[in-house]
Motif scaffolding. Structure first.
Motif, PDB file in Angstrom:
ATOM      1  N   ARG A  47       0.829  -1.212   0.000  1.00 40.29           N
ATOM      2  CA  ARG A  47       0.000   0.000   0.000  1.00 40.29           C
ATOM      3  C   ARG A  47       0.860   1.257   0.000  1.00 40.29           C
ATOM      4  N   LEU A  48       1.937   1.249   0.747  1.00 40.75           N
ATOM      5  CA  LEU A  48       2.804   2.418   0.810  1.00 40.75           C
ATOM      6  C   LEU A  48       3.614   2.593  -0.475  1.00 40.75           C
ATOM      7  N   GLU A  49       3.984   1.507  -1.110  1.00 42.21           N
ATOM      8  CA  GLU A  49       4.658   1.627  -2.402  1.00 42.21           C
ATOM      9  C   GLU A  49       3.738   2.306  -3.416  1.00 42.21           C
ATOM     10  N   ALA A  50       2.460   1.948  -3.365  1.00 46.43           N
ATOM     11  CA  ALA A  50       1.496   2.595  -4.249  1.00 46.43           C
ATOM     12  C   ALA A  50       1.320   4.065  -3.880  1.00 46.43           C
ATOM     13  N   LYS A  51       1.366   4.335  -2.603  1.00 49.59           N
ATOM     14  CA  LYS A  51       1.234   5.727  -2.155  1.00 49.59           C
ATOM     15  C   LYS A  51       2.411   6.569  -2.660  1.00 49.59           C
ATOM     16  N   LEU A  52       3.610   6.003  -2.704  1.00 50.77           N
ATOM     17  CA  LEU A  52       4.753   6.736  -3.230  1.00 50.77           C
ATOM     18  C   LEU A  52       4.591   7.036  -4.715  1.00 50.77           C
ATOM     19  N   ILE A  53       4.014   6.111  -5.444  1.00 47.96           N
ATOM     20  CA  ILE A  53       3.744   6.374  -6.859  1.00 47.96           C
ATOM     21  C   ILE A  53       2.711   7.484  -6.998  1.00 47.96           C
ATOM     22  N   GLU A  54       1.679   7.432  -6.171  1.00 46.58           N
ATOM     23  CA  GLU A  54       0.661   8.486  -6.195  1.00 46.58           C
ATOM     24  C   GLU A  54       1.276   9.845  -5.860  1.00 46.58           C
ATOM     25  N   HIS A  55       2.135   9.858  -4.856  1.00 46.15           N
ATOM     26  CA  HIS A  55       2.828  11.107  -4.477  1.00 46.15           C
ATOM     27  C   HIS A  55       3.622  11.662  -5.655  1.00 46.15           C
ATOM     28  N   HIS A  56       4.358  10.795  -6.325  1.00 46.32           N
ATOM     29  CA  HIS A  56       5.201  11.236  -7.441  1.00 46.32           C
ATOM     30  C   HIS A  56       4.355  11.882  -8.531  1.00 46.32           C
ATOM     31  N   ARG A  57       3.253  11.270  -8.845  1.00 46.51           N
ATOM     32  CA  ARG A  57       2.385  11.811  -9.891  1.00 46.51           C
ATOM     33  C   ARG A  57       1.731  13.122  -9.445  1.00 46.51           C
ATOM     34  N   TYR A  58       1.297  13.158  -8.203  1.00 44.79           N
ATOM     35  CA  TYR A  58       0.538  14.305  -7.712  1.00 44.79           C
ATOM     36  C   TYR A  58       1.386  15.580  -7.709  1.00 44.79           C
ATOM     37  N   ILE A  59       2.616  15.506  -7.191  1.00 46.00           N
ATOM     38  CA  ILE A  59       3.407  16.737  -7.089  1.00 46.00           C
ATOM     39  C   ILE A  59       3.784  17.261  -8.467  1.00 46.00           C
ATOM     40  N   ARG A  60       3.908  16.397  -9.435  1.00 45.02           N
ATOM     41  CA  ARG A  60       4.250  16.865 -10.774  1.00 45.02           C
ATOM     42  C   ARG A  60       3.046  17.433 -11.513  1.00 45.02           C
ATOM     43  N   GLU A  61       1.862  17.072 -11.063  1.00 47.05           N
ATOM     44  CA  GLU A  61       0.669  17.645 -11.670  1.00 47.05           C
ATOM     45  C   GLU A  61       0.227  18.924 -10.966  1.00 47.05           C
ATOM     46  N   TYR A  62       0.324  18.947  -9.638  1.00 45.94           N
ATOM     47  CA  TYR A  62      -0.228  20.073  -8.873  1.00 45.94           C
ATOM     48  C   TYR A  62       0.846  20.975  -8.231  1.00 45.94           C
ATOM     49  N   GLY A  63       2.077  20.524  -8.195  1.00 44.47           N
ATOM     50  CA  GLY A  63       3.146  21.368  -7.686  1.00 44.47           C
ATOM     51  C   GLY A  63       3.195  21.498  -6.182  1.00 44.47           C
ATOM     52  N   ARG A  64       2.481  20.673  -5.483  1.00 49.15           N
ATOM     53  CA  ARG A  64       2.547  20.677  -4.020  1.00 49.15           C
ATOM     54  C   ARG A  64       2.246  19.286  -3.509  1.00 49.15           C
ATOM     55  N   ASP A  65       2.423  19.085  -2.208  1.00 52.29           N
ATOM     56  CA  ASP A  65       2.292  17.754  -1.634  1.00 52.29           C
ATOM     57  C   ASP A  65       0.835  17.318  -1.533  1.00 52.29           C
ATOM     58  N   LEU A  66       0.659  16.009  -1.412  1.00 53.42           N
ATOM     59  CA  LEU A  66      -0.673  15.445  -1.247  1.00 53.42           C
ATOM     60  C   LEU A  66      -1.396  16.094  -0.068  1.00 53.42           C
ATOM     61  N   PRO A  67      -2.695  16.240  -0.149  1.00 52.23           N
ATOM     62  CA  PRO A  67      -3.451  16.813   0.982  1.00 52.23           C
ATOM     63  C   PRO A  67      -3.217  16.067   2.289  1.00 52.23           C
ATOM     64  N   GLU A  68      -3.103  14.752   2.224  1.00 52.41           N
ATOM     65  CA  GLU A  68      -2.913  13.980   3.459  1.00 52.41           C
ATOM     66  C   GLU A  68      -1.552  14.245   4.094  1.00 52.41           C
ATOM     67  N   ILE A  69      -0.600  14.719   3.295  1.00 53.56           N
ATOM     68  CA  ILE A  69       0.706  15.117   3.829  1.00 53.56           C
ATOM     69  C   ILE A  69       0.618  16.535   4.387  1.00 53.56           C
ATOM     70  N   ARG A  70       0.043  17.441   3.589  1.00 49.46           N
ATOM     71  CA  ARG A  70      -0.053  18.842   4.031  1.00 49.46           C
ATOM     72  C   ARG A  70      -0.900  18.986   5.281  1.00 49.46           C
ATOM     73  N   ASP A  71      -1.945  18.197   5.385  1.00 53.16           N
ATOM     74  CA  ASP A  71      -2.897  18.362   6.481  1.00 53.16           C
ATOM     75  C   ASP A  71      -2.688  17.368   7.615  1.00 53.16           C
ATOM     76  N   TRP A  72      -1.618  16.603   7.570  1.00 55.57           N
ATOM     77  CA  TRP A  72      -1.434  15.571   8.582  1.00 55.57           C
ATOM     78  C   TRP A  72      -1.274  16.177   9.971  1.00 55.57           C
ATOM     79  N   ARG A  73      -1.930  15.546  10.946  1.00 56.92           N
ATOM     80  CA  ARG A  73      -1.788  15.926  12.356  1.00 56.92           C
ATOM     81  C   ARG A  73      -1.636  14.662  13.201  1.00 56.92           C
TER      82      ARG A  73
END
Length: 804
Positions: free
Chosen positions: A773-799
């Motif tokens: 699951r985490l390996e897939a999350k890293l792939i999602e992260h890689h795609r997301y930052i290159r499309e939106y230019g910032r970190d995943l919401p779950e990273i930005r909003d983590w508490r």
């Protein structure tokens, strides 16, 4: 009214100079027969000849003339010896003035004392050939060139009565730090600061090559120094008689001009930046030594740089040495008992006016404790672990602001940095002070004033050199810098750490305030600057030095930073390196908890783990110990570790996790390697002897292995840290690129726990599923930052939301 020295006075001054030269040659060559009461033999000469003659006679000449103006004008003066290996001169002169025998009573002012003085120089068990800490009056060793003038200005700041005479070698003048230091005159306030009198000593050569400033036309040199804002006064020649008259006139002119500048500023106010005087002394290298040796020129030539004669290897050199020593006519200088003739002894200042006895050159004598506010008043509110924070250094800023205010009258605390005080989050200090600045100002400038307490110049060398001079003369300070570029002063740190180490072993030296570094804008938050701004290796460099000197702190949050900085500003004779973030970050500990944690330097965060009996403030009662230990050191590694813990505790709740946070890096070393180190029993209580440890570290992973290689559990220690990966990217991606992020930490944990076996292995399939699951999350992260230019919401909003 000013009265020039008479010919008779200059004649006595020449005799004093000859005495200093005789003592200097004796230090380099003689083992016995210090007064030449019999013919010189090879047995009188040291078996190994070490030392440097070339710069020495010029420095003796300068020192003698400085003594004269100290007495004539009642000056409070110290001497900074810039040229390398100037030890024979400063030792000779402090001996002649009597200071040396006062601090070393076994080296008396008689024939036996002279013999000991000569024998100890550059000899095993003796003293170095530099102006080292063993030499009274020295704040600057000169073993590495380039720092004399910045040290001199640091000494002059906030010392309005002090004159700092700084001798600069023409070789030293070719270094980058010294070339920049000429501009320190734009930062000197004639009202509240003292005076610096640079004396550029042109003797033509370095070790073998010509010196640049000695080989350019006088007009060009004048233009250069004038362009740097100085008023140069030239003294040039070879014959001692005319040179003494020139030098006396130049010294008097410089002192009178400095007094005029200070009087004008202090009585009538400062109208414009003054053009301070300086002296350029052009004299032969190896002056008064042998003119030629073996048919080769010696005086005025590079060959005089070190030891000009070698009697053991060249039989004719013994007679040359004897003639050389006799040329100073020692019988006119010392009586039969070896004491300096009274008529000459009176030429030296007395008491604390002697440059060797000036308390500013033994700054611990003048050091007073800072008035520090209660750090609890500045605490970040932490209602629960993980509460949002404005940034750690921005919490520290108001504390430093009030340190400025509380010590404003004493004027003994300054902040130094290369134009980064605001950038590093310390803007609050400007509520209490300005940047000190004596050059022109323009509309739109802010926080500039002749009497500021913040020293900024875009030269790490100058900031460090100013601060060192400030500390060594009895004051306190802080150097803030970007972490990656503090490497620029690696060598300066080396030299200061060595000075502290040696001076701590000199009984009459007193401890000075610590050299405090605050490294912000650190490696993990350089997403917009990229790879060039990423380097945490200064820590590795620091820990090479003696354990009794160096300290490294990586506070995980603002309250820990306050506690650490309070400690560092109170400490003595250390080099403290503090690494902290300037970006908004989670806050973990209340102030009482932070103070307790920092006092320990390392500890289990029970509220973050899930061992049995894990209530806050209690010790674990799990007999078998945890399945895994997640350790962290540094603010971003702490954040990623706790995020990894939250994933583990939710996905694999049956696994027992212990969290260990490290503030004081040196706690990891054994106690016999560092005074802060843990005993083996203390270390094993935290890390056990056989549990997998996943260690998230701020810097290079190899450093943690280096500090812990002797520990029982080292084989189970797996460190993640910076591995030279970085680019223009998001903050979280920086951790991903270096595999320090929460996802890689969890996957590493699963791998190591499964390999270790034990009860947790029963959840092998759950662990494998989590890894996928985490390996897939890293792939999602890689795609997301290159499309939106910032970190995943779950990273930005983590508490952090897990209950204790």
């Amino acid at each position: 009214m000013y009265v020039a020295p008479t010919p008779a006075e200059l004649k006595r001054l020449d005799a004093y100079w000859r005495a200093a030269n005789f003592l200097s040659v004796g230090q380099i060559f003689l083992w016995d027969n210090p007064l030449l009461k019999r013919r010189l033999t090879l047995e009188d000469v040291k078996p190994m000849l070490l030392g440097h003659w070339g710069t020495t006679p010029g420095q003796n000449f300068i020192y003698a003339h400085l003594n004269r103006v100290i007495k004539s004008f009642d000056l409070d003066m110290i001497y900074v010896c810039g040229p390398g290996h100037g030890g024979p001169a400063v030792v000779a002169n402090t001996y002649l003035e009597g200071t040396y025998s006062e601090v070393y009573p076994h080296i008396g002012r008689d024939e036996a004392g002279l013999r000991r003085l000569f024998r100890q120089f550059s000899f095993p068990g003796g003293i170095p050939s530099h102006a080292s800490p063993e030499c009274p009056g020295s704040i600057h060793e000169g073993g590495e060139l380039g720092y004399s003038l910045s040290h001199a200005f640091g000494a002059a700041f906030d010392n309005p009565a002090l004159f700092v005479a700084c001798v600069i070698g023409d070789g030293e003048a070719e270094t980058g730090p010294l070339a920049t230091a000429w501009h320190s005159n734009k930062f000197l306030d004639p009202v509240t600061d003292g005076a610096v009198l640079p004396i550029l000593h042109l003797n033509g050569y370095k070790i073998a090559s010509p010196a640049v400033l000695a080989r350019i036309p006088a007009e060009e040199l004048t233009q250069f120094l004038t362009g740097c804002g100085w008023m140069p006064i030239f003294v040039s020649g070879h014959e001692p008689g005319p040179m003494h008259a020139q030098m006396a006139a130049a010294m008097d002119q410089a002192v009178l001009e400095i007094h005029r500048i200070q009087r004008q500023a202090r009585k009538y106010g400062q109208a414009a930046r003054p053009r301070w005087p300086m002296i350029v002394l052009n004299s032969p290298k190896g002056w008064t030594g042998p003119r030629t040796v073996d048919g080769q020129p010696m005086e005025g030539n590079f060959r005089s740089h070190q030891v000009p004669l070698h009697p053991a290897d060249h039989p004719g050199h013994l007679a040359l040495l004897e003639d050389w020593l006799h040329s100073y006519r020692p019988g006119e200088l010392f009586d039969a008992e070896g004491r300096l003739e009274p008529e000459l002894a009176t030429l030296a200042p007395v008491g604390r006016r002697r440059m060797g006895a000036n308390p500013h050159a033994n700054g611990g004598l003048l050091l007073r404790d800072l008035h520090l506010p209660d750090i609890a008043s500045y605490a970040a509110e932490v209602p629960a672990p993980g509460s949002p924070g404005i940034s750690d250094t921005r919490v520290l800023g108001p504390f430093l602001r009030d340190v400025m205010r509380l010590n404003a009258e004493a004027r003994n605390f300054r902040v130094f940095g290369p134009d980064e005080t605001e950038s590093n989050g310390l803007t609050a200090v400007f509520d209490a002070t300005n940047r000190q600045w004596d050059a022109e100002t323009a509309p739109g400038d802010h926080w500039l004033a002749p009497q500021g307490r913040v020293m900024e110049m875009l030269s790490e060398h100058q900031c460090q050199g100013w601060l060192e001079g400030y500390l060594l003369t009895g004051r306190h300070g802080l150097f803030n810098s970007y972490e990656a570029f503090i490497h620029i002063v690696d060598s300066m740190f080396n030299q200061h750490a060595k000075w502290l180490k040696v001076s701590a072993q000199v009984p009459w030296r007193r401890k000075v305030a610590s050299l405090n570094y605050l490294l912000a804008s650190h490696v993990w938050r350089q997403d917009h600057n990229g790879f060039t701004h990423q380097d945490p290796g200064f820590i590795d460099h620091v820990v090479n030095k003696k354990a009794e000197i160096v300290r490294v702190y990586l506070p995980p949050d603002a309250n820990c930073l306050l506690s650490v900085m309070d400690h560092c500003l109170r400490s003595r004779h250390d080099v403290n390196v503090v690494v902290a973030g300037k970006h908004p970050a989670p806050q973990w500990l209340t102030m009482p908890a932070a103070m307790a944690h920092c006092a320990a330097g390392i500890g289990v965060w029970h509220w973050a783990g899930n061992e049995v009996g894990n209530e806050v403030g209690t010790e674990s009662t799990t007999a078998a110990g945890p399945d895994v230990i997640l350790a962290c050191c540094g603010d971003v590694p702490t954040l990623e570790t706790l995020a990894a813990v939250s994933i583990l505790r939710e996905a694999l709740p049956e696994w027992t996790v212990r969290v260990v946070n490290v503030v004081d890096l040196m706690k990891l070393q054994p106690h016999d390697a560092h005074p802060h180190g843990l005993s083996d029993a203390e270390y094993d209580a935290l890390f056990t002897r056989d549990t997998p440890v996943i260690f998230a570290f701020h810097g290079y992973p190899s450093l943690i292995h280096r500090l812990t290689y002797r520990r029982a559990n080292h084989v189970h220690l797996h460190v993640r840290g910076y591995k030279e990966e970085g680019t223009i990217t998001t903050p979280f991606d920086m951790t991903v690129l270096n595999e320090l992020d929460r996802f890689h930490l969890v996957m590493e944990t699963v791998k190591r726990v499964m390999a270790a076996g034990g009860p947790a292995r029963a959840q092998g399939e759950a662990g494998a599923a989590l890894t996928r699951r985490l390996e897939a999350k890293l792939i999602e992260h890689h795609r997301y930052i290159r499309e939106y230019g910032r970190d995943l919401p779950e990273i930005r909003d983590w508490r952090w939301r897990l209950s204790a």
